[in-house]
Scaffold this motif. Structure first.
Motif, PDB file in Angstrom:
ATOM      1  N   HIS A 197       0.816  -1.210   0.000  1.00  0.00           N
ATOM      2  CA  HIS A 197       0.000   0.000   0.000  1.00  0.00           C
ATOM      3  C   HIS A 197       0.853   1.265   0.000  1.00  0.00           C
ATOM      4  O   HIS A 197       0.343   2.345  -0.296  1.00  0.00           O
ATOM      5  CB  HIS A 197      -0.926   0.004   1.222  1.00  0.00           C
ATOM      6  CG  HIS A 197      -2.026  -1.007   1.131  1.00  0.00           C
ATOM      7  ND1 HIS A 197      -3.146  -0.825   0.356  1.00  0.00           N
ATOM      8  CD2 HIS A 197      -2.168  -2.231   1.706  1.00  0.00           C
ATOM      9  CE1 HIS A 197      -3.938  -1.876   0.459  1.00  0.00           C
ATOM     10  NE2 HIS A 197      -3.366  -2.752   1.271  1.00  0.00           N
ATOM     11  N   GLU A 198       2.123   1.126   0.344  1.00  0.00           N
ATOM     12  CA  GLU A 198       3.008   2.287   0.352  1.00  0.00           C
ATOM     13  C   GLU A 198       3.683   2.520  -0.996  1.00  0.00           C
ATOM     14  O   GLU A 198       4.227   3.594  -1.242  1.00  0.00           O
ATOM     15  CB  GLU A 198       4.105   2.091   1.421  1.00  0.00           C
ATOM     16  CG  GLU A 198       3.562   2.001   2.840  1.00  0.00           C
ATOM     17  CD  GLU A 198       4.656   1.645   3.830  1.00  0.00           C
ATOM     18  OE1 GLU A 198       5.840   1.587   3.396  1.00  0.00           O
ATOM     19  OE2 GLU A 198       4.356   1.425   5.014  1.00  0.00           O
ATOM     20  N   VAL A 420       1.808   4.954   5.179  1.00  0.00           N
ATOM     21  CA  VAL A 420       0.378   5.271   5.138  1.00  0.00           C
ATOM     22  C   VAL A 420       0.030   6.181   6.314  1.00  0.00           C
ATOM     23  O   VAL A 420       0.310   5.855   7.466  1.00  0.00           O
ATOM     24  CB  VAL A 420      -0.462   3.983   5.190  1.00  0.00           C
ATOM     25  CG1 VAL A 420      -1.947   4.305   5.265  1.00  0.00           C
ATOM     26  CG2 VAL A 420      -0.162   3.115   3.966  1.00  0.00           C
ATOM     27  N   ASP A 421      -0.555   7.324   6.000  1.00  0.00           N
ATOM     28  CA  ASP A 421      -0.939   8.298   7.028  1.00  0.00           C
ATOM     29  C   ASP A 421      -2.401   8.667   6.829  1.00  0.00           C
ATOM     30  O   ASP A 421      -2.754   9.431   5.938  1.00  0.00           O
ATOM     31  CB  ASP A 421      -0.057   9.548   6.936  1.00  0.00           C
ATOM     32  CG  ASP A 421      -0.395  10.580   8.018  1.00  0.00           C
ATOM     33  OD1 ASP A 421      -1.223  10.265   8.899  1.00  0.00           O
ATOM     34  OD2 ASP A 421       0.162  11.693   7.969  1.00  0.00           O
ATOM     35  N   ASP A 422      -3.265   8.080   7.650  1.00  0.00           N
ATOM     36  CA  ASP A 422      -4.710   8.296   7.529  1.00  0.00           C
ATOM     37  C   ASP A 422      -5.240   9.336   8.513  1.00  0.00           C
ATOM     38  O   ASP A 422      -6.440   9.430   8.730  1.00  0.00           O
ATOM     39  CB  ASP A 422      -5.463   6.975   7.755  1.00  0.00           C
ATOM     40  CG  ASP A 422      -5.400   6.085   6.527  1.00  0.00           C
ATOM     41  OD1 ASP A 422      -5.423   6.616   5.406  1.00  0.00           O
ATOM     42  OD2 ASP A 422      -5.299   4.856   6.692  1.00  0.00           O
ATOM     43  N   SER A 500      -0.422  13.695   3.147  1.00  0.00           N
ATOM     44  CA  SER A 500      -0.104  12.360   2.631  1.00  0.00           C
ATOM     45  C   SER A 500      -1.092  12.006   1.526  1.00  0.00           C
ATOM     46  O   SER A 500      -2.146  12.639   1.368  1.00  0.00           O
ATOM     47  CB  SER A 500      -0.186  11.328   3.753  1.00  0.00           C
ATOM     48  OG  SER A 500      -1.536  11.147   4.161  1.00  0.00           O
ATOM     49  N   ARG A 501      -0.753  10.966   0.775  1.00  0.00           N
ATOM     50  CA  ARG A 501      -1.646  10.530  -0.310  1.00  0.00           C
ATOM     51  C   ARG A 501      -3.002  10.107   0.264  1.00  0.00           C
ATOM     52  O   ARG A 501      -4.046  10.379  -0.337  1.00  0.00           O
ATOM     53  CB  ARG A 501      -1.002   9.358  -1.062  1.00  0.00           C
ATOM     54  CG  ARG A 501       0.317   9.706  -1.732  1.00  0.00           C
ATOM     55  CD  ARG A 501       0.953   8.493  -2.411  1.00  0.00           C
ATOM     56  NE  ARG A 501       2.312   8.798  -2.817  1.00  0.00           N
ATOM     57  CZ  ARG A 501       2.654   9.354  -3.972  1.00  0.00           C
ATOM     58  NH1 ARG A 501       1.713   9.666  -4.845  1.00  0.00           N
ATOM     59  NH2 ARG A 501       3.919   9.605  -4.270  1.00  0.00           N
ATOM     60  N   GLN A 502      -2.968   9.460   1.416  1.00  0.00           N
ATOM     61  CA  GLN A 502      -4.226   9.004   2.014  1.00  0.00           C
ATOM     62  C   GLN A 502      -5.074  10.190   2.494  1.00  0.00           C
ATOM     63  O   GLN A 502      -6.311  10.163   2.388  1.00  0.00           O
ATOM     64  CB  GLN A 502      -3.945   8.059   3.184  1.00  0.00           C
ATOM     65  CG  GLN A 502      -3.293   6.736   2.786  1.00  0.00           C
ATOM     66  CD  GLN A 502      -1.833   6.896   2.407  1.00  0.00           C
ATOM     67  OE1 GLN A 502      -1.139   7.736   2.972  1.00  0.00           O
ATOM     68  NE2 GLN A 502      -1.371   6.107   1.440  1.00  0.00           N
ATOM     69  N   GLN A 503      -4.424  11.231   2.994  1.00  0.00           N
ATOM     70  CA  GLN A 503      -5.173  12.412   3.438  1.00  0.00           C
ATOM     71  C   GLN A 503      -5.804  13.141   2.263  1.00  0.00           C
ATOM     72  O   GLN A 503      -6.919  13.656   2.367  1.00  0.00           O
ATOM     73  CB  GLN A 503      -4.241  13.334   4.220  1.00  0.00           C
ATOM     74  CG  GLN A 503      -3.854  12.803   5.589  1.00  0.00           C
ATOM     75  CD  GLN A 503      -2.806  13.647   6.275  1.00  0.00           C
ATOM     76  OE1 GLN A 503      -1.965  14.274   5.619  1.00  0.00           O
ATOM     77  NE2 GLN A 503      -2.830  13.685   7.603  1.00  0.00           N
ATOM     78  N   ARG A 505      -6.856  11.697  -0.416  1.00  0.00           N
ATOM     79  CA  ARG A 505      -7.964  10.862  -0.902  1.00  0.00           C
ATOM     80  C   ARG A 505      -9.130  10.791   0.076  1.00  0.00           C
ATOM     81  O   ARG A 505     -10.168  10.202  -0.254  1.00  0.00           O
ATOM     82  CB  ARG A 505      -7.436   9.447  -1.178  1.00  0.00           C
ATOM     83  CG  ARG A 505      -6.423   9.411  -2.320  1.00  0.00           C
ATOM     84  CD  ARG A 505      -5.643   8.132  -2.358  1.00  0.00           C
ATOM     85  NE  ARG A 505      -4.515   8.222  -3.267  1.00  0.00           N
ATOM     86  CZ  ARG A 505      -3.457   7.405  -3.237  1.00  0.00           C
ATOM     87  NH1 ARG A 505      -3.400   6.451  -2.318  1.00  0.00           N
ATOM     88  NH2 ARG A 505      -2.483   7.566  -4.105  1.00  0.00           N
ATOM     89  N   GLN A 506      -8.957  11.363   1.284  1.00  0.00           N
ATOM     90  CA  GLN A 506     -10.072  11.379   2.232  1.00  0.00           C
ATOM     91  C   GLN A 506     -11.263  12.152   1.675  1.00  0.00           C
ATOM     92  O   GLN A 506     -12.412  11.871   2.031  1.00  0.00           O
ATOM     93  CB  GLN A 506      -9.626  12.009   3.549  1.00  0.00           C
ATOM     94  CG  GLN A 506      -8.726  11.131   4.404  1.00  0.00           C
ATOM     95  CD  GLN A 506      -8.225  11.851   5.639  1.00  0.00           C
ATOM     96  OE1 GLN A 506      -8.627  12.997   5.910  1.00  0.00           O
ATOM     97  NE2 GLN A 506      -7.340  11.218   6.401  1.00  0.00           N
TER      98      GLN A 506
END
Length: 676
Positions: A197-198, A420-422, A500-503, A505-506
């Motif tokens: 996932h990274e 991963v940083d959610d 981060s990429r995950q932030q 995409r939130q």
């Protein structure tokens, strides 16, 4: 400098030293108890079975341990007490399978025979002397064995108890190591899955899914065998060999030293095997990954393969990979046949020759005499010495396969990625701005050139253009599947590369042309098992986009099981599910990537209604080929070869009578021809 594969495997193994230390302690105890067996057997043979062939003394009293023979009391000399009154000395001798009770002290290994005059002659070490005594019958002999029954029974019971205790510790050791090994594999798989996932999207573009799958499943399974069987076997074998060599040294130092030479020979042979087996295993695992990739691709594209009658060609491609796998497996089998079983037979034969030579030449004691118990114990230990060697040899193939698999796993774990940083960030308003953005998938081969545009919160913006114009690349950058080489992208006040990429995409969702439906239920495909999406919220989203019209007809309705990729649903139904999913997650920005390209006209009406609902209060970025579906967009951007060549509303672009006008006109003509 990265640590070696062996060190990294050891680092995983050291994650819980208490468990493994206790397991190894159990192993030591089990081996120690097991190796006590030959010493007990030696004591039984030398002291209580063969031991009756000894010097005996006639005593006056009937004490414990005495034997009554011909109404007289006899006691073994080695058991005489200081207060015993000795009348005479005798010797019990076995000669030519007969037993004699001689009326004097002679060596117990003397040979008894009669001369021509009928006298008994005792022969020993080339000397003869006349002796007197009795030849013992079986009934007479049993008298001398009677005092030994109790100590023999005690030793045998002790041995049985040791075996039971050893079995208990062996079970405990095996259980702990198995559980511990499985925990290690869980950690490795978790690390590998987290690393997946990274990794950047390019990693998945460059590698077939089957090859990635092979690393997470096949390779980690091979490593599991390393921890579950191979390492446990190696620990067991090494400790067991150490215990046996220690016991051999107690019995005879010189022969034990010669047996010790087997260790460096075994080590050198293992190194030789590793050198060539590692090379073959790398190719075998690589080809196996290619086979997995080929099978996976064939399953995914089976309708196309059968429709275009390419079954034979696919079979030939698979057979080529399969035969290559077989060739290297054959070479590996040759290597194993040559190095493993031949080595064991060679060492076993050499040890047997040494054993016969040593004991045959009578060099173990100064007198050339060896007791039966020592002979049995040494033969037992020497035979046992090859059991751990055999275990090591048999585990070599799995060891090398595990090492190569570990190399492949750690190679993937060492790839550069982003953690991963959610962590939640405040909801964005949906303002999107590209500022002189240039992007290339490969170095210097730019897909987007100096692109700039601005999308206000709540606007609907459509991107149109021919295939390869860069429309999907814009969405890839916005979702941060890739990062641009030049320029900046802003989401409200954020530079898109700062969170981060995950932030990022939130607050962004995408609906693809061919949406993916996960195995599970209708409802789980909407919530994606996110606890924030309640059952009520998911059902409301489905009803809002009109998906309830077909879901209510299903036997279990919203809890209806869904197969792989929603094969039981039509393309339009799957698309409605994907719209409901997007609505349930309530993004600030929604991307529609050819969302209406593959559906029929009737379903398109439902989709357009769903789009209108989704557009309320959020920014919409739409990639479309059907220009009729984007006429109400707030702005339309026309792309060509990575550049924005036109921008405006539908009416404004038609008035310009340029590229957009020509595209719209051609579609209208095509539609009229279809209707006509």
């Amino acid at each position: 400098m990265k640590p070696s594969t062996e060190k990294r495997l050891l680092q995983y193994a050291r994650s819980n030293l208490k468990v493994i230390s206790f397991a190894l302690l159990c192993l030591l105890i089990a081996i120690g108890l097991d190796l006590a067996g030959p010493f007990i057997a030696k004591s039984v043979i030398d002291n209580h079975i063969v031991g009756v062939q000894a010097e005996w003394a006639q005593v006056a009293d009937d004490e414990s341990g005495t034997v009554i023979f011909q109404n007289k009391h006899y006691k073994r000399v080695d058991r005489i007490d200081s207060d015993d009154q000795i009348a005479s000395y005798h010797t019990l001798v076995q000669s030519n399978r007969k037993y004699y009770f001689i009326d004097r002290q002679i060596p117990v290994n003397s040979q008894i025979e009669r001369d021509d005059d009928g006298n008994w002659l005792a022969s020993y070490d080339g000397e003869q002397q006349v002796v007197t005594g009795e030849q013992l019958s079986a009934g007479d002999l049993i008298h001398f064995f009677r005092p030994e029954i109790q100590p023999i029974a005690f030793l045998l019971i002790t041995y049985l108890i040791l075996i039971i205790i050893s079995a208990a510790f062996t079970y405990l050791k095996t259980y702990l190591l198995q559980i511990y090994a499985n925990r290690i594999i869980v950690r490795i798989r978790q690390d590998l899955y987290a690393k997946m996932h990274e990794l950047p999207m390019q990693f998945f573009v460059d590698r077939p899914a089957g090859k990635i799958l092979a690393r997470i499943t096949n390779d980690t399974e091979a490593i599991k065998e390393l921890y579950v069987n191979v390492l446990a076997t190696f620990f067991n074998a090494i400790i067991y060999m150490g215990g046996i060599l220690f016991a051999l040294f107690l019995l005879n130092t010189r022969l034990a030293m010669i047996c010790l030479l087997a260790i460096p020979i075994l080590f050198l042979w293992i190194k030789f095997y590793q050198k060539y087996a590692g090379k073959y295993n790398r190719v075998i695992l690589s080809v196996n990954s290619s086979i997995n990739a080929s099978i996976n691709e064939s399953i995914q594209t089976m309708p196309i393969i059968q429709a275009f009658r390419r079954t034979k060609e696919r079979q030939d491609e698979f057979e080529e990979l399969n035969h290559r796998h077989y060739r290297y497996q054959r070479q590996l089998v040759r290597l194993e046949s040559f190095t493993t079983y031949n080595l064991l037979g060679l060492l076993r034969g050499a040890a047997l020759l040494l054993f016969i030579w040593f004991f045959g030449n009578g060099v173990l004691t100064g007198q050339g005499l060896i007791t039966t118990g020592v002979l049995y114990a040494f033969a037992d230990y020497l035979g046992r010495l090859f059991e751990p060697m055999e275990m090591l040899i048999h585990q070599l193939p799995q060891l090398e396969q595990a090492r190569v698999s570990a190399d492949r796993v750690f190679e993937m774990l060492d790839l550069d990625g982003e953690a991963v940083d959610d962590k939640e960030i405040p909801r964005i308003n949906g303002h999107v701005r590209f500022d002189q953005v240039s992007f290339a998938y490969e170095a210097d081969d730019y897909i987007l050139h100096d692109l700039s545009f601005n999308v206000e919160p709540g606007e609907s913006v459509a991107f149109v253009g021919h295939t390869g114009s860069g429309k999907s690349s814009i969405m890839n950058l916005l979702l941060r599947f890739y990062d641009q080489q030049k320029g900046r992208i802003f989401l409200d006040q954020y530079n898109s590369q700062e969170p981060s990429r995950q932030q990022v995409r939130q607050h962004i969702n995408i609906v693809l042309q061919d949406p993916f439906i996960f195995t599970g239920t209708v409802l789980s495909n909407i919530t994606l098992n996110d606890p924030k999406i309640t059952r009520e919220k998911a059902i409301k989203a489905l009803k809002t986009v009109g998906a309830d019209q077909f879901i209510e007809k299903l036997p279990l309705k919203y809890d209806q099981p869904v197969g792989e990729n929603g094969a039981d649903f039509s393309t339009g139904q799957r698309q409605l599910l994907s719209f409901a999913r997007a609505l349930a997650f309530d993004p600030a920005i929604l991307i529609l990537d050819e969302a209406t390209a593959s559906i029929d006209t009737e379903t398109e009406g439902l989709i357009q209604t769903a789009i209108s609902i989704l557009a309320e209060g959020r920014t919409m970025l739409i990639i479309a080929h059907r220009l009729s579906t984007i006429q109400h967009a707030d702005q339309i951007i026309v792309m060509n070869k990575g550049k924005m060549i036109e921008q405006g509303t539908h009416d404004e672009l038609l008035a310009q009578k340029a590229n957009y006008y020509q595209m719209f006109k051609m579609q209208q003509v095509g539609l009229a021809e279809q209707i006509g």
